[in-house]
Design a protein around this motif. Sequence first.
Motif, PDB file in Angstrom:
ATOM      1  N   SER A  11      -7.255   9.505   1.621  1.00  0.00           N
ATOM      2  CA  SER A  11      -8.289  10.202   0.836  1.00  0.00           C
ATOM      3  C   SER A  11      -7.705  11.245  -0.119  1.00  0.00           C
ATOM      4  CB  SER A  11      -9.317  10.841   1.763  1.00  0.00           C
ATOM      5  OG  SER A  11      -8.681  11.821   2.543  1.00  0.00           O
ATOM      6  N   GLN A  12      -6.435  11.621   0.098  1.00  0.00           N
ATOM      7  CA  GLN A  12      -5.806  12.570  -0.842  1.00  0.00           C
ATOM      8  C   GLN A  12      -5.261  11.866  -2.074  1.00  0.00           C
ATOM      9  OE1 GLN A  12      -2.796  15.104   1.078  1.00  0.00           O
ATOM     10  NE2 GLN A  12      -3.844  14.689   3.010  1.00  0.00           N
ATOM     11  N   ILE A  13      -5.114  10.559  -1.984  1.00  0.00           N
ATOM     12  CA  ILE A  13      -4.524   9.768  -3.062  1.00  0.00           C
ATOM     13  C   ILE A  13      -5.647   9.062  -3.832  1.00  0.00           C
ATOM     14  CG2 ILE A  13      -3.035   7.750  -3.508  1.00  0.00           C
ATOM     15  CD1 ILE A  13      -1.494   8.576  -0.932  1.00  0.00           C
ATOM     16  N   SER A  14      -5.564   9.033  -5.159  1.00  0.00           N
ATOM     17  CA  SER A  14      -6.612   8.374  -5.946  1.00  0.00           C
ATOM     18  C   SER A  14      -6.419   6.866  -5.987  1.00  0.00           C
ATOM     19  CB  SER A  14      -6.618   8.905  -7.375  1.00  0.00           C
ATOM     20  OG  SER A  14      -6.676  10.312  -7.381  1.00  0.00           O
ATOM     21  N   GLN A  15      -5.172   6.443  -6.034  1.00  0.00           N
ATOM     22  CA  GLN A  15      -4.885   5.007  -6.082  1.00  0.00           C
ATOM     23  C   GLN A  15      -3.438   4.798  -5.654  1.00  0.00           C
ATOM     24  OE1 GLN A  15      -5.614   3.223  -9.946  1.00  0.00           O
ATOM     25  NE2 GLN A  15      -5.977   1.195  -9.063  1.00  0.00           N
ATOM     26  N   ALA A  16      -3.217   3.786  -4.852  1.00  0.00           N
ATOM     27  CA  ALA A  16      -1.861   3.470  -4.410  1.00  0.00           C
ATOM     28  C   ALA A  16      -1.719   1.957  -4.306  1.00  0.00           C
ATOM     29  CB  ALA A  16      -1.564   4.112  -3.062  1.00  0.00           C
ATOM     30  N   PHE A  17      -0.530   1.474  -4.631  1.00  0.00           N
ATOM     31  CA  PHE A  17      -0.283   0.033  -4.530  1.00  0.00           C
ATOM     32  C   PHE A  17       1.216  -0.238  -4.614  1.00  0.00           C
ATOM     33  CE2 PHE A  17      -0.986   1.062  -8.993  1.00  0.00           C
ATOM     34  CZ  PHE A  17       0.087   0.472  -9.631  1.00  0.00           C
ATOM     35  N   ALA A  18       1.583  -1.458  -4.258  1.00  0.00           N
ATOM     36  CA  ALA A  18       2.963  -1.907  -4.397  1.00  0.00           C
ATOM     37  C   ALA A  18       3.038  -2.878  -5.564  1.00  0.00           C
ATOM     38  CB  ALA A  18       3.420  -2.593  -3.116  1.00  0.00           C
ATOM     39  N   ALA A  19       4.052  -2.735  -6.390  1.00  0.00           N
ATOM     40  CA  ALA A  19       4.275  -3.685  -7.483  1.00  0.00           C
ATOM     41  C   ALA A  19       5.555  -4.468  -7.184  1.00  0.00           C
ATOM     42  CB  ALA A  19       4.400  -2.953  -8.816  1.00  0.00           C
ATOM     43  N   LEU A  20       5.521  -5.758  -7.486  1.00  0.00           N
ATOM     44  CA  LEU A  20       6.685  -6.614  -7.237  1.00  0.00           C
ATOM     45  C   LEU A  20       7.441  -6.828  -8.541  1.00  0.00           C
ATOM     46  CD1 LEU A  20       8.360  -8.511  -5.430  1.00  0.00           C
ATOM     47  CD2 LEU A  20       6.622 -10.279  -5.812  1.00  0.00           C
ATOM     48  N   LEU A  21       8.696  -6.367  -8.560  1.00  0.00           N
ATOM     49  CA  LEU A  21       9.480  -6.427  -9.800  1.00  0.00           C
ATOM     50  C   LEU A  21      10.268  -7.735  -9.901  1.00  0.00           C
ATOM     51  CD1 LEU A  21      10.866  -2.774  -9.957  1.00  0.00           C
ATOM     52  CD2 LEU A  21       8.575  -3.657 -10.481  1.00  0.00           C
ATOM     53  N   PRO A  22      10.431  -8.222 -11.133  1.00  0.00           N
ATOM     54  CA  PRO A  22      11.146  -9.489 -11.324  1.00  0.00           C
ATOM     55  C   PRO A  22      12.653  -9.257 -11.435  1.00  0.00           C
ATOM     56  CG  PRO A  22      10.253  -8.757 -13.412  1.00  0.00           C
ATOM     57  CD  PRO A  22       9.940  -7.682 -12.415  1.00  0.00           C
ATOM     58  N   VAL A  23      13.152  -8.384 -10.576  1.00  0.00           N
ATOM     59  CA  VAL A  23      14.563  -8.002 -10.631  1.00  0.00           C
ATOM     60  C   VAL A  23      15.162  -8.299  -9.272  1.00  0.00           C
ATOM     61  CG1 VAL A  23      16.139  -6.074 -11.037  1.00  0.00           C
ATOM     62  CG2 VAL A  23      13.807  -5.968 -11.942  1.00  0.00           C
ATOM     63  N   LYS A  24      16.361  -8.832  -9.251  1.00  0.00           N
ATOM     64  CA  LYS A  24      17.003  -9.034  -7.961  1.00  0.00           C
ATOM     65  C   LYS A  24      18.115  -8.018  -7.778  1.00  0.00           C
ATOM     66  CE  LYS A  24      15.946 -13.731  -6.769  1.00  0.00           C
ATOM     67  NZ  LYS A  24      16.496 -15.034  -6.386  1.00  0.00           N
ATOM     68  N   SER A  25      18.287  -7.564  -6.567  1.00  0.00           N
ATOM     69  CA  SER A  25      19.388  -6.653  -6.285  1.00  0.00           C
ATOM     70  C   SER A  25      20.045  -7.096  -4.980  1.00  0.00           C
ATOM     71  CB  SER A  25      18.882  -5.217  -6.194  1.00  0.00           C
ATOM     72  OG  SER A  25      18.421  -4.930  -4.899  1.00  0.00           O
ATOM     73  N   VAL A  26      21.270  -6.642  -4.785  1.00  0.00           N
ATOM     74  CA  VAL A  26      22.024  -7.068  -3.609  1.00  0.00           C
ATOM     75  C   VAL A  26      21.706  -6.147  -2.436  1.00  0.00           C
ATOM     76  CG1 VAL A  26      24.367  -7.352  -2.666  1.00  0.00           C
ATOM     77  CG2 VAL A  26      23.862  -8.046  -5.016  1.00  0.00           C
TER      78      VAL A  26
END
Length: 324
Positions: free
Chosen positions: A241-256
Amino acid sequence: NWSMENFIDTEISRIKKLVGPTAEVIGAVSGGVDSTVAAKLMARAIGDRFHAILVDNGVLRLNEAKMVKKNLTEGLGINLTVVDASEEFLSKLKGVTEPEKKRKVIGNTFIHVFERVANEIKPKDGDEIEFLLQGTLYPDVIESISFKGPSQTIKTHHNVGGLLENMKLKLIEPLRELFKDEVRALGELLGIPHDLVWRHPFPGPGLAIRILGEVTPSQVEIARKADHIYIEEIKKAGLYSQISQAFAALLPVKSVGVMGDERVYAQVIALRAIETTDFMTADWFIFDARFLKRVASRIVNEVDGISRVVYDITSKPPATVEWE
Ligand code: XMP
């Protein structure tokens, strides 16, 4: 004198009068507060002559269609049809990587599917569907008359002009004089569960604009799982309730990364959380570092295809809330 109780009574009699004794009404619901409140008001006024439609576009959050069905049907007694159009949407999204193109594809497919379903809903007694319900709020009304900027694309999926014309429907907008906080108060009075009334907003194009690059079924699965873990932890920590909006975004980047004894080469999840009053400007939310550590560790351990998690520390402006 104006009170929310009076508003409910007045609005219900206005709807009854407008719709008359036999006509039927359809309207899309999304699982969000606006469409749910509008639908509940309609069901109170005309019962099963209101037909709510939830279109599963394949880019909804984890278990969303099931949850909406349970809440609206069992919980609120709304006459709801759920349409699983996931495959249709995902096949239209194949190869599409450009954000505005994704919005257009989803908006157009939505109109197409909705129209088809609306035509299939033939009221038993031969009465016609005459009206379309929209959960338009006062700020949407103002925005659509005052400027034709990005709002036009933001509202792509609300573009019901085609439905009104092709199907010869008339528009009902019971919330068009209300602000968001008033809609929430109305929702509470109508008996809509508190958690639903205070849900963060979710964009019409859904996870499609939180999966950067091409939207494929396997990318949707990864984005869904990661987002679910993040939101679950936010709720557990009492921060929702303290946060207005939250989400996870999936990036098109690969890392090791290293998992066990093995090197993996996998994608990155970016976590976003903002505080705002109007979504025109926003500050990023300051989490306790231990919270972020817990979320990152859960996502990497529980979601196949992710080897790294980052936290977005950009405010709006210059960054937007969404990544696309
Ligand atoms: P931005 O990214 O523009 O987001 O800073 C501001 C608010 O708008 C939402 N948003 C959308 N909502 N369709 C929607 O229904 C869209 O295409 C869209 N794009 C952004 C975003 O989630 C945030 O609440």
